[in-house]
Design an enzyme around this catalytic site. Structure first.
Site, PDB file in Angstrom:
ATOM      1  N   LYS B  90       0.808  -1.225   0.000  1.00  0.00           N
ATOM      2  CA  LYS B  90       0.000   0.000   0.000  1.00  0.00           C
ATOM      3  C   LYS B  90       0.840   1.273   0.000  1.00  0.00           C
ATOM      4  O   LYS B  90       0.421   2.301  -0.526  1.00  0.00           O
ATOM      5  CB  LYS B  90      -0.951  -0.003   1.203  1.00  0.00           C
ATOM      6  CG  LYS B  90      -2.023  -1.093   1.149  1.00  0.00           C
ATOM      7  CD  LYS B  90      -3.014  -0.831   0.034  1.00  0.00           C
ATOM      8  CE  LYS B  90      -4.161  -1.827   0.041  1.00  0.00           C
ATOM      9  NZ  LYS B  90      -5.045  -1.654  -1.141  1.00  0.00           N
ATOM     10  N   GLU B 112     -10.158   5.608   2.867  1.00  0.00           N
ATOM     11  CA  GLU B 112     -10.898   4.466   3.387  1.00  0.00           C
ATOM     12  C   GLU B 112      -9.901   3.362   3.699  1.00  0.00           C
ATOM     13  O   GLU B 112      -8.814   3.332   3.128  1.00  0.00           O
ATOM     14  CB  GLU B 112     -11.893   3.974   2.326  1.00  0.00           C
ATOM     15  CG  GLU B 112     -11.294   3.043   1.250  1.00  0.00           C
ATOM     16  CD  GLU B 112     -10.349   3.731   0.274  1.00  0.00           C
ATOM     17  OE1 GLU B 112     -10.367   4.971   0.203  1.00  0.00           O
ATOM     18  OE2 GLU B 112      -9.578   3.023  -0.418  1.00  0.00           O
ATOM     19  N   SER B 379       1.787  -9.728  -1.117  1.00  0.00           N
ATOM     20  CA  SER B 379       1.476  -8.294  -1.024  1.00  0.00           C
ATOM     21  C   SER B 379       1.619  -7.709   0.371  1.00  0.00           C
ATOM     22  O   SER B 379       1.814  -6.509   0.524  1.00  0.00           O
ATOM     23  CB  SER B 379       0.060  -8.048  -1.537  1.00  0.00           C
ATOM     24  OG  SER B 379      -0.868  -8.847  -0.833  1.00  0.00           O
TER      25      SER B 379
END
Lengths: 268, 397
Positions: B90, B112, B379
């Site tokens: 991220k 969010e 990830s």
């Protein structure tokens, strides 16, 4: 339906000739049930509503504040569907000539099918449609479907819309344009921004259609002030809240009383 | 394959800009700001420096030897995004977008978050750049991811619990849209996945494609050839898009996105938007959605909060329709098993999201030739999931 005979235009031309402002209540259809909405609409028309907005509930009402969010949720739990709403429209149309505008989010209309929706809505007696999340760039299919079925296409304008945007949105619209008075979601505001009237005046210079103003209007006093510069005064959350608090048996009567107070506010 | 999206933000019929009028000018402004920034040499140099010195890039492409031996098929590589600062991919996106927000002069950031990873990555870059961050998070996710909530708060962000709807990622996005439309003048909405209205799916893809660019270079160096298969989990789809995008023109490279099958595609609620959804419009874009026959959006479910979303990035919908990528689904149980297996074989505890990608590799790798090469995008790391995993395994921690 032939051009020039459209109910919205006929209604707004007549009011304009009389120097009056249209009062447009918004109903969250299906809260508490579709029969209650049906009766409340008729009570509102008796109390002086000129055009009716029929809110089609959606699971994810991103442009709405807490009142309409909760109401949409209740309407969906009560089994409200676009099909059912069109049946209600047909029943209303048998009893009143008031213009009826369907107001909602795009996905339920997309699922119904744009052409099928415009055809069925027109044949039920609806007069126009407004999808909150369908700006003109994405609305080619909906505009074409509405045009070929004689339905008006109402689009939003916002405080953030500049001149070129106002012109572009106006070109796609018919019936009226809906100016969103605040940057924000639906719901009552204690006061409305002072520059709304200036912005509406600018819209008028660039757009030939009547201009409605909504979002945040809840009291007869606010409705009166907005009527000073708008062609249509649109009231949603405050009515939805009033009906919810009144409960199923009293909501139609309370809707009538609420609309008649607004009517006096606008005309007074 | 044409360069997409087109000028209207479309990947075929998907994508677009389905938003209320108030947001249209803001999205046009964002599009212009991004178009000029992405070509700006100073911006590129600054982002590259932050990736290297702050985010810990490039991340390794690790040959998982024991896992490969265990499976007895293709050679499996893990792209170690779990080693990024904040513990997941991220940060690649939030670093890029915070520079964009700064260029646009926005002092307030909203975002969010589902698993909390994007919330943490946003709170992190907001602290770094000295701007206010407010994070919307479903109250159900707050319960599942208490540690990440605390991290966000420690980093100086405000976390707003969202109580509407399913109280997960979908509803957190609704609240972000409501905040943004209200505070449009001074607020930057830092979208966390390849979703939302145009240009967000492009912006997020571009910033995440550092994953695939590195992986492509690394695998060529290690193996002297392109991989046969890429595997990545798909919720909104940003880590998968970042991995896939630089390989799209390499037609020999198969790409598989792994959705969350939750309790099972037939048994039960799940989050497999492409596998079991249909086209619709939500959160500003047209894409595959989980919805009923009337166009009302269904609640998604996955053990992995980052996959718990009833939609998917529009470019994935397009890749699916074109057949360029394939999409499969993995259950909660399979993901839990994969998490444990990878932990024991490689000493790497993956996030529950990433464990979905690993689980798919466990299924397909044994049938592949020994000289085939598979790259799994790992990830994120699993620390955030330990209380939930322990709970599912009946262990009290």
């Amino acid at each position: 339906m032939a051009r020039g005979k459209k109910r919205i235009k006929r209604c707004l031309d007549k009011l304009s000739a009389e120097g009056r402002t249209a009062l447009v209540p918004f109903f969250s259809v299906g809260d508490p049930g579709i029969d209650e909405t049906h009766d409340a609409v008729l009570a509102a028309v008796d109390a002086g509503a000129d055009i009716i907005e029929l809110g089609v509930p959606f699971s994810d009402p991103m442009a709405d504040g807490p009142v309409i969010q909760a109401s949409s949720q209740r309407a969906l739990e009560a089994g409200t569907s676009l099909h059912g709403i069109l049946e209600m429209v047909a029943s209303l149309r048998a009893r009143t000539d008031v213009p009826l505008v369907l107001f909602g989010y795009y996905n339920p209309f997309f699922h119904y099918g744009e052409e099928a929706f415009a055809r069925d809505a027109a044949s039920a007696g609806a007069d126009g449609v407004l999808c909150v999340d369908l700006p003109p760039e994405e609305a080619r299919g909906m505009v074409a479907a509405c045009r070929s079925n004689g339905m008006d296409r109402i689009f939003l304008l916002a405080p953030t819309s500049d001149d070129s945007r106002i012109k572009a949105v106006s070109r796609c619209s018919s019936g009226f344009v809906y100016f969103v008075s605040v940057t924000g979601v639906t719901g009552a505001r204690s006061s409305l921004s002072a520059n709304v009237s200036a912005k509406v005046a600018r819209v008028r210079e660039l757009c030939d259609l009547p201009v409605g103003v909504g979002f945040g209007i809840s009291t007869p006093e606010q409705a009166h002030a907005v009527a000073g510069y708008a062609d249509l005064v649109i009231v949603g959350s405050a009515l939805v809240k009033t009906m919810h608090e009144a409960g199923a048996t009293r909501c139609a009567a309370e809707a009538g009383r609420f609309v008649s107070d607004l009517r006096r506010g606008i005309d007074g | 394959m044409p360069a997409l999206p087109d000028r209207r933000g479309r990947f075929g019929e998907y994508g677009g800009r389905y938003v209320s009028e108030t947001l249209v000018p803001a999205l046009e402004e964002l599009e212009q700001a991004y178009a000029s920034l992405r070509r700006d040499a100073d911006f590129k140099a600054e982002l590259k420096g932050l990736y290297r010195d702050y985010a810990n890039r490039e991340t390794p492409l690790y040959f998982a030897e024991r896992l490969s031996e265990h499976l007895g098929g293709a050679r499996v590589y893990l792209k170690r995004e779990d080693l990024c600062h904040t513990g997941a991919h991220k940060i690649n996106n939030t670093l890029g977008q915070i520079l964009l927000a700064r260029k646009m002069g926005k002092k307030r950031i909203i975002a969010e978050t589902g698993a909390g990873q994007h919330g943490v990555a946003t709170a992190t870059v907001a602290a770094l750049m000295d701007v206010d961050a407010e994070i919307y998070m479903g109250s159900e996710d707050i319960e599942r991811q208490k540690l990440n909530v605390f991290r966000m708060q420690l980093l100086g962000a405000r976390v707003h619990p969202v109580e509407s709807g399913s109280r997960t990622l979908k509803d957190a996005i609704n609240e972000c849209m409501r905040d943004w439309v209200t505070n449009i003048a001074d607020t930057y909405y830092l979208v966390g996945s390849t979703m939302g209205p145009h240009p967000y799916p492009v912006i997020v893809r571009d910033f995440q494609s550092v994953i695939g660019k590195e992986a492509r270079r690394q695998v060529l160096k290690a193996e002297g050839k392109l991989p046969d298969l890429l595997v990545a989990c798909v919720g909104g789809g940003s880590n998968a898009m970042g991995m896939f995008y630089p390989f799209i023109k390499d037609e020999s490279v198969a790409m598989t996105g792994v959705e969350a099958a939750g309790g099972g595609l037939d048994a039960g609620p799940h989050a497999a938007s492409i596998s079991r959804g249909s086209p619709g419009v939500l959160h500003g874009k047209k894409t595959y959605l989980l919805q009923d026959e009337l166009g009302q959006v269904r609640e998604a479910h996955s053990i992995a909060p980052g996959l718990d979303y009833p939609g998917v990035g529009p470019e994935h919908s397009w890749l699916h329709d074109k057949g360029r990528a394939s999409y499969v689904a993995v259950t909660d149980t399979q993901a839990l098993e994969a998490l444990q297996l990878l932990s024991r074989l490689e000493g790497i505890i993956p996030a529950l999201e990433s464990a979905h990608a690993v689980a798919h590799a466990l299924e397909v790798v044994p049938a592949m030739p020994l000289d085939a090469v598979v790259v799994v995008n790992l990830s994120g790391r699993g620390d955030k999931d330990m209380p939930a995993v322990a709970g599912h395994l009946g262990v009290e921690v």
